[in-house]
Scaffold this active site. Structure first.
Site, PDB file in Angstrom:
ATOM      1  N   CYS A 188       0.838  -1.195   0.000  1.00 51.26           N
ATOM      2  CA  CYS A 188       0.000   0.000   0.000  1.00 51.26           C
ATOM      3  C   CYS A 188       0.875   1.247   0.000  1.00 51.26           C
ATOM      4  CB  CYS A 188      -0.915  -0.009   1.221  1.00 51.26           C
ATOM      5  SG  CYS A 188      -1.868   1.516   1.437  1.00 51.26           S
ATOM      6  N   ASP A 195       0.057  -6.115  -0.498  1.00 52.50           N
ATOM      7  CA  ASP A 195      -1.037  -6.376  -1.433  1.00 52.50           C
ATOM      8  C   ASP A 195      -0.621  -7.555  -2.305  1.00 52.50           C
ATOM      9  OD1 ASP A 195      -2.575  -4.149  -0.582  1.00 52.50           O
ATOM     10  OD2 ASP A 195      -1.430  -2.824  -1.891  1.00 52.50           O
TER      11      ASP A 195
END
Length: 281
Positions: A188, A195
Site C-alpha cells: 500500500c 497487497d
C-alpha cells in the site's frame, strides 16, 4: 488537491452507520501517471473492476438486507477512490433505510460517479450491479487463463520495479500469447501493508523473454503503490521496452476490508473481462 496522505489510510477511523456520501475520498490519477511518462490522455483503455463483499442496509421495516456489489470504474476517470474511504462509505449504509435494492444501487452509482469524475469536462458514470443472496451460488471462481510463468526456476534479486529486466526477441517471428503469474506483490502506498495479486499479460508481437518478465513482476515486491498504479506501470514498462503490437495487462488482487480491486489496461478497445474472482480472492 486530495493526496493519499490526507486519506483515512493508516489512521483510526470512526465508523458511521448512517449514509454519508462525503466519506468517499477521490485521489487524482494524474500525479502517478506523470511518473510513468503519461502527460494528458493515457495510451490505454480499460477499467478498475471492484467487488464489495460487505454491503448491507435496512429495508423500510428495519430488516437488514445484504448484497455483493460489482463496480466498474473506467480508467478515463480523472480520479480513483481510496479504498478505505470506500469501505467507510459502504459501512454508512448499515443502519440507513432504503425502499429497494434498486435505490441502493442508484445511490452508489451516483456517489461513486461524482467522486471519480469530479472536475471532468465531460463526466460519465460508473457501472454498478448488486448481487442478492438468492444469486450468490451463481458467483463462479476461476483462475486466470494463460501459460504460467511461475514454472520457471529463476534467480530473483530485485525487489523494486526494474523495467530493464524486460526484453523481447524482435529478430524472431511475432507471436500471440497469454502469460500468468501469481507472484505479484506490492505494498500500500501509504501504510506499507502487503497487497497480493495474480496478473495476466496478453500480447501480440515480438516474443517477450519469459524469465525476464517473471523477474520484472517479482521486482514489485517491496514497491509502494496502489493497485491501479502498479498495473499502469507494468503496462507502460512492457509497452515501451518490448514494443508489442497489442497488449493487455489484467491483475486480480486479494481482498482487504471486504473489497478487491482488479485493474485492466489494454492498448486497444476490447470487451471488459467478466469480474470473476480467483481462489485467493
Amino acid at each position: 488537491m486530495n493526496t493519499p496522505e490526507h486519506s483515512q489510510l493508516g489512521k483510526a477511523s470512526a465508523y458511521a452507520d448512517q449514509y454519508d456520501a462525503s466519506l468517499l475520498f477521490p485521489i487524482p490519477r494524474a500525479d502517478k501517471r506523470a511518473e510513468i511518462g503519461i502527460d494528458g490522455n493515457a495510451p490505454f483503455f480499460g477499467a478498475d473492476l471492484w467487488t464489495a463483499f460487505e454491503l448491507s442496509w435496512l429495508n423500510l421495516r428495519g430488516k437488514p438486507q445484504v448484497a455483493i456489489a460489482h463496480i466498474t470504474v473506467p480508467c478515463e476517470t480523472p480520479h480513483i477512490v481510496e479504498s478505505k474511504s470506500f469501505k467507510l462509505y459502504l459501512n454508512s449504509f448499515n443502519n440507513t433505510r432504503f425502499a429497494s435494492e434498486a435505490e441502493v444501487r442508484a445511490r452508489i452509482r451516483a456517489d461513486v460517479s461524482e467522486a471519480v469524475w469530479r472536475g471532468a469536462e465531460h463526466p460519465g458514470t460508473v457501472g454498478v450491479t448488486l448481487l442478492l443472496p438468492e444469486a450468490f451460488d451463481r458467483e463462479p471462481i476461476h483462475e486466470l487463463d494463460g501459460l504460467l510463468l511461475d514454472r520457471l526456476d529463476v534467480e530473483c534479486t530485485r525487489y523494486q520495479p526494474a523495467p530493464e529486466l524486460l526484453a523481447a526477441h524482435h529478430d524472431e517471428a511475432p507471436v500471440t500469447e497469454t502469460l500468468v503469474s501469481h507472484l505479484l506483490k506490492s505494498n500500500c502506498l501509504v501504510t506499507g501493508q502487503p497487497d497480493w495479486g495474480s496478473v495476466q499479460i496478453t500480447y501480440s508481437g515480438a516474443q517477450i523473454d519469459q524469465a525476464g518478465l517473471l523477474q520484472y513482476l517479482v521486482s514489485f515486491r517491496n514497491h509502494n503503490e496502489f493497485h491501479e498504479q502498479c498495473v499502469e506501470r507494468i503496462f507502460m514498462d512492457i509497452w515501451t521496452r518490448c514494443r508489442p503490437i497489442k497488449l493487455a495487462v489484467y491483475a486480480r488482487y486479494t481482498r482487504r476490508g471486504g473489497l478487491d480491486i482488479n485493474p485492466l489496461r489494454t492498448s486497444h478497445p476490447q470487451q471488459l473481462q467478466r469480474n470473476v474472482r480467483t481462489a485467493r480472492q
